[in-house]
Design a protein around this motif. Structure first.
Motif, PDB file in Angstrom:
ATOM      1  N   ALA A 252      19.492 -13.326  57.733  1.00 31.74           N
ATOM      2  CA  ALA A 252      20.100 -14.332  58.427  1.00 31.74           C
ATOM      3  C   ALA A 252      20.692 -14.022  59.640  1.00 31.74           C
ATOM      4  O   ALA A 252      21.017 -14.880  60.508  1.00 31.74           O
ATOM      5  N   LEU A 253      20.818 -12.700  60.236  1.00 33.30           N
ATOM      6  CA  LEU A 253      21.392 -12.630  61.385  1.00 33.30           C
ATOM      7  C   LEU A 253      20.536 -11.935  62.600  1.00 33.30           C
ATOM      8  O   LEU A 253      20.867 -11.774  63.579  1.00 33.30           O
TER       9      LEU A 253
ATOM     10  N   THR B 215      24.609 -12.965  53.226  1.00 36.15           N
ATOM     11  CA  THR B 215      24.929 -14.393  52.376  1.00 36.15           C
ATOM     12  C   THR B 215      23.739 -14.869  52.322  1.00 36.15           C
ATOM     13  O   THR B 215      22.708 -15.031  53.024  1.00 36.15           O
ATOM     14  N   GLY B 216      23.884 -15.972  51.058  1.00 40.50           N
ATOM     15  CA  GLY B 216      22.729 -16.711  50.788  1.00 40.50           C
ATOM     16  C   GLY B 216      23.287 -17.738  49.669  1.00 40.50           C
ATOM     17  O   GLY B 216      24.328 -17.965  49.571  1.00 40.50           O
ATOM     18  N   GLY B 217      22.274 -18.243  49.283  1.00 41.05           N
ATOM     19  CA  GLY B 217      22.482 -19.305  47.721  1.00 41.05           C
ATOM     20  C   GLY B 217      21.923 -20.359  47.790  1.00 41.05           C
ATOM     21  O   GLY B 217      20.960 -20.724  48.736  1.00 41.05           O
ATOM     22  N   THR B 218      22.105 -21.393  46.945  1.00 40.94           N
ATOM     23  CA  THR B 218      21.493 -22.679  46.825  1.00 40.94           C
ATOM     24  C   THR B 218      21.650 -23.549  48.070  1.00 40.94           C
ATOM     25  O   THR B 218      20.613 -24.239  48.194  1.00 40.94           O
ATOM     26  N   HIS B 219      22.719 -23.398  48.621  1.00 43.14           N
ATOM     27  CA  HIS B 219      22.909 -24.196  49.732  1.00 43.14           C
ATOM     28  C   HIS B 219      23.124 -23.549  51.204  1.00 43.14           C
ATOM     29  O   HIS B 219      23.683 -23.988  52.007  1.00 43.14           O
ATOM     30  N   GLY B 220      22.326 -22.336  51.243  1.00 46.34           N
ATOM     31  CA  GLY B 220      22.339 -21.564  52.475  1.00 46.34           C
ATOM     32  C   GLY B 220      23.291 -20.579  52.551  1.00 46.34           C
ATOM     33  O   GLY B 220      22.867 -19.994  53.553  1.00 46.34           O
ATOM     34  N   GLY B 221      24.301 -20.566  52.006  1.00 47.74           N
ATOM     35  CA  GLY B 221      25.429 -19.506  52.143  1.00 47.74           C
ATOM     36  C   GLY B 221      26.475 -19.987  52.684  1.00 47.74           C
ATOM     37  O   GLY B 221      26.742 -20.955  53.350  1.00 47.74           O
ATOM     38  N   ALA B 222      27.486 -18.897  52.982  1.00 49.99           N
ATOM     39  CA  ALA B 222      28.833 -19.173  53.747  1.00 49.99           C
ATOM     40  C   ALA B 222      28.571 -19.139  55.150  1.00 49.99           C
ATOM     41  O   ALA B 222      27.574 -18.462  55.830  1.00 49.99           O
ATOM     42  N   VAL B 223      29.376 -19.868  55.838  1.00 52.51           N
ATOM     43  CA  VAL B 223      29.610 -19.632  57.301  1.00 52.51           C
ATOM     44  C   VAL B 223      30.948 -19.287  57.975  1.00 52.51           C
ATOM     45  O   VAL B 223      31.997 -19.419  57.397  1.00 52.51           O
ATOM     46  N   THR B 224      30.835 -18.204  58.785  1.00 52.95           N
ATOM     47  CA  THR B 224      32.177 -17.849  59.596  1.00 52.95           C
ATOM     48  C   THR B 224      32.816 -18.857  60.418  1.00 52.95           C
ATOM     49  O   THR B 224      31.977 -19.216  61.319  1.00 52.95           O
TER      50      THR B 224
ATOM     51  N   GLU C 128      31.808 -23.641  54.534  1.00 52.52           N
ATOM     52  CA  GLU C 128      31.022 -24.373  53.792  1.00 52.52           C
ATOM     53  C   GLU C 128      30.541 -23.685  52.469  1.00 52.52           C
ATOM     54  O   GLU C 128      28.891 -23.209  52.431  1.00 52.52           O
ATOM     55  N   ILE C 129      31.333 -23.150  51.823  1.00 53.34           N
ATOM     56  CA  ILE C 129      31.064 -22.735  50.605  1.00 53.34           C
ATOM     57  C   ILE C 129      30.583 -23.905  49.314  1.00 53.34           C
ATOM     58  O   ILE C 129      31.689 -24.748  49.091  1.00 53.34           O
ATOM     59  N   GLU C 130      29.617 -23.886  48.930  1.00 50.64           N
ATOM     60  CA  GLU C 130      29.039 -24.636  48.056  1.00 50.64           C
ATOM     61  C   GLU C 130      28.640 -24.227  46.728  1.00 50.64           C
ATOM     62  O   GLU C 130      28.415 -22.956  46.740  1.00 50.64           O
ATOM     63  N   ASP C 131      28.323 -24.957  45.772  1.00 51.45           N
ATOM     64  CA  ASP C 131      27.987 -24.469  44.691  1.00 51.45           C
ATOM     65  C   ASP C 131      26.722 -23.407  44.350  1.00 51.45           C
ATOM     66  O   ASP C 131      25.945 -23.966  45.120  1.00 51.45           O
ATOM     67  N   GLY C 132      26.736 -22.520  43.911  1.00 50.25           N
ATOM     68  CA  GLY C 132      25.616 -21.361  44.019  1.00 50.25           C
ATOM     69  C   GLY C 132      25.489 -20.413  45.354  1.00 50.25           C
ATOM     70  O   GLY C 132      24.580 -19.860  45.171  1.00 50.25           O
ATOM     71  N   ASP C 133      26.629 -20.821  46.133  1.00 52.53           N
ATOM     72  CA  ASP C 133      26.295 -19.899  47.478  1.00 52.53           C
ATOM     73  C   ASP C 133      26.937 -18.285  47.073  1.00 52.53           C
ATOM     74  O   ASP C 133      27.554 -18.323  46.209  1.00 52.53           O
TER      75      ASP C 133
END
Length: 203
Positions: free
Chosen positions: A10-11, A73-82, A96-101
């Motif tokens: 991701a980076l 970071t990763g997950g169902t909705h793309g992961g968290a953002v700083t 941007e923490i959503e279910d499954g991240d």
């Protein structure tokens, strides 16, 4: 002409230094990326430091860790953002923490960490933080609930006990609330983690 191995995530791309080639070739992590660890916390004003390294049998987890120092970071909705936020520790938090991240917190020795405290705020429906070993779907070591705290500037600090693992593992924080729906507010935002127990080095 031989090319140095690289990895994309991701980076972006990671190209190990020439003197770390033997190590980089041997330490491909089975999850998503190199085993990227920060052996000491970076200054609050600097970007997180990530260095290719093998996951050791035990590793003294810094007692205090900014949430934005995650390895991946990763997950169902793309992961968290700083995101930058005045008033937060280091002036940043993860959003941007959503279910499954989920986020990867690096290598720890859970048998020597008794608990984890999370500083988080929620202007949404809240949710849980699950601490899992080895992968986002790995064995559950402990969990805590972040409720609606009264707004994004009104944090709380719940604590989770960690049990059920021995030796060195990679620790993942998985964020969950099946009631979350696209188009609604984030579950919560996280400022920092604090580890308590013999393995916490007070860093």
């Amino acid at each position: 002409m031989n090319r140095r191995p690289s990895i994309r995530g991701a980076l972006g791309s990671l190209l190990p230094p020439r003197d770390l080639l033997p190590l980089a070739a041997l330490t491909l992590c089975p999850v998503l990326t190199f085993c990227l660890l920060a052996t000491s916390p970076p200054p609050a004003h600097a970007a997180p430091s990530r260095t290719p390294a093998a996951v050791p049998a035990t590793w003294p987890q810094p007692a205090f860790r900014e949430a934005e120092w995650f390895t991946m970071t990763g997950g169902t909705h793309g992961g968290a953002v700083t995101a930058h936020r005045a008033g937060d520790s280091g002036g940043r938090r993860i959003t941007e923490i959503e279910d499954g991240d989920w986020i990867d917190l690096g290598a720890v020795s859970p048998g020597s960490i008794d608990s984890v405290t999370v500083r988080a705020a929620s202007g949404g429906i809240g949710g849980t933080v699950e601490f899992r070993a080895g992968s986002p779907a790995g064995p559950l070591l402990g969990s805590l609930t972040v409720p609606f705290t009264g707004g994004w500037d009104r944090p709380a600090s719940p604590t989770a006990r960690l049990t059920g693992a021995a030796g060195g593992v990679r620790l993942f924080a998985v964020f969950a609330n099946p009631a979350w729906r696209a188009g609604t507010a984030d579950l919560f935002a996280v400022d920092w983690f604090r580890f308590d127990g013999p393995a916490a080095d007070g860093g």
